[in-house]
Design an enzyme around this catalytic site. Structure first.
Site, PDB file in Angstrom:
ATOM      1  N   GLU A  41       0.844  -1.197   0.000  1.00 33.41           N
ATOM      2  CA  GLU A  41       0.000   0.000   0.000  1.00 33.41           C
ATOM      3  C   GLU A  41       0.877   1.244   0.000  1.00 33.41           C
ATOM      4  O   GLU A  41       1.544   1.542   0.997  1.00 33.41           O
ATOM      5  CB  GLU A  41      -0.927   0.014   1.218  1.00 33.41           C
ATOM      6  CG  GLU A  41      -1.808   1.242   1.289  1.00 33.41           C
ATOM      7  CD  GLU A  41      -2.608   1.335   2.585  1.00 33.41           C
ATOM      8  OE1 GLU A  41      -2.950   2.470   2.984  1.00 33.41           O
ATOM      9  OE2 GLU A  41      -2.884   0.288   3.200  1.00 33.41           O
ATOM     10  N   ARG A  45       0.835  10.392   0.456  1.00 34.08           N
ATOM     11  CA  ARG A  45       1.175  11.396   1.471  1.00 34.08           C
ATOM     12  C   ARG A  45       2.419  12.188   1.114  1.00 34.08           C
ATOM     13  O   ARG A  45       2.849  13.046   1.902  1.00 34.08           O
ATOM     14  CB  ARG A  45       1.400  10.723   2.835  1.00 34.08           C
ATOM     15  CG  ARG A  45       0.192   9.984   3.374  1.00 34.08           C
ATOM     16  CD  ARG A  45       0.484   9.433   4.754  1.00 34.08           C
ATOM     17  NE  ARG A  45      -0.580   8.571   5.240  1.00 34.08           N
ATOM     18  CZ  ARG A  45      -0.575   7.973   6.422  1.00 34.08           C
ATOM     19  NH1 ARG A  45       0.459   8.163   7.245  1.00 34.08           N
ATOM     20  NH2 ARG A  45      -1.576   7.197   6.789  1.00 34.08           N
ATOM     21  N   LYS A 128     -11.235  -1.360   6.120  1.00 35.69           N
ATOM     22  CA  LYS A 128     -10.063  -1.058   6.934  1.00 35.69           C
ATOM     23  C   LYS A 128     -10.574  -0.500   8.263  1.00 35.69           C
ATOM     24  O   LYS A 128     -11.342   0.461   8.271  1.00 35.69           O
ATOM     25  CB  LYS A 128      -9.216  -0.020   6.195  1.00 35.69           C
ATOM     26  CG  LYS A 128      -8.106   0.638   6.995  1.00 35.69           C
ATOM     27  CD  LYS A 128      -7.414   1.677   6.111  1.00 35.69           C
ATOM     28  CE  LYS A 128      -6.404   2.498   6.870  1.00 35.69           C
ATOM     29  NZ  LYS A 128      -5.716   3.462   5.984  1.00 35.69           N
TER      30      LYS A 128
END
Length: 203
Positions: A41, A45, A128
């Protein structure tokens, strides 16, 4: 088994990566895959996160997705860069519908029963659980799993190699997200060794 569940079952831990150097990222990703963690993943960011994601899709055996996807525009950018799955920290109708329109493997973040019910209304049942420890930890997830017997989770946020086994022992948990695997200063050999330990966790 749906597509996102297949990805969640590929390994007990999904490394959560914050990277900004595409050339460095390929070596890191290859070490993780070699260590037994094929699902990666890449969080959006950093300024070059999409470049990182695109570069890592060339790693043999890697299943590369995008994390920290906040809106439909980012979803489109990530999919166009080669992401095979999309992870978001929360759940909005607009993002869920955009994922459905693109037929994307989508793992939205939830933290409470209302989030889960909204997801079920949108046709989703794999989530999640985030931020896992800050949202009440394993005790909270067990309480949430009770009323939602068909729902399965990937808890992420504050989980470590030491605490992961307890999470993975919970029936409702298919895998966990781990940010402990790649830290500044670690060599690729050390990353591969960390991945090997994580990939050997029972579930």
């Amino acid at each position: 088994m749906n597509a996102i569940e297949t990805i969640m079952r590929a390994a007990p831990v999904i490394p959560v990566l914050v990277l900004d150097d595409p050339s460095e990222a390929v070596a890191i990703g290859a070490a993780l895959v070699k260590g037994g963690l094929p699902v990666l993943e890449v969080t959006l960011r950093t300024p070059r996160a999409l470049e990182v994601l695109a570069a890592m899709t060339a790693i043999d055996g890697a299943i590369v997705g995008a994390g920290t996807v906040l809106d439909a525009a980012q979803l489109d950018q990530a999919l166009d860069a080669g992401a095979r799955f999309i992870v978001s920290p929360g759940l909005t109708d607009r993002l869920a519908k955009a994922a459905a329109a693109r037929r994307a493997c989508f793992l939205p973040g939830v933290a409470n029963a209302s989030d889960i019910m909204r997801g079920l209304d949108l046709g989703l049942n794999r989530f999640k659980f985030f931020p896992a420890e800050a949202s009440g930890g394993l005790r909270a997830l067990k309480a949430l799993a009770g009323p939602f017997g068909d729902v399965r989770f990937c808890p992420t946020g504050g989980i470590t190699l030491e605490t992961a086994p307890a999470w993975l022992a919970e029936e409702a948990v298919l895998c966990v997200g781990g940010s402990w695997l790649v830290k500044p200063g670690l060599s690729t050999a050390e990353i591969e060794a960390a991945a090997s330990r994580a990939s050997s966790l029972p579930r």
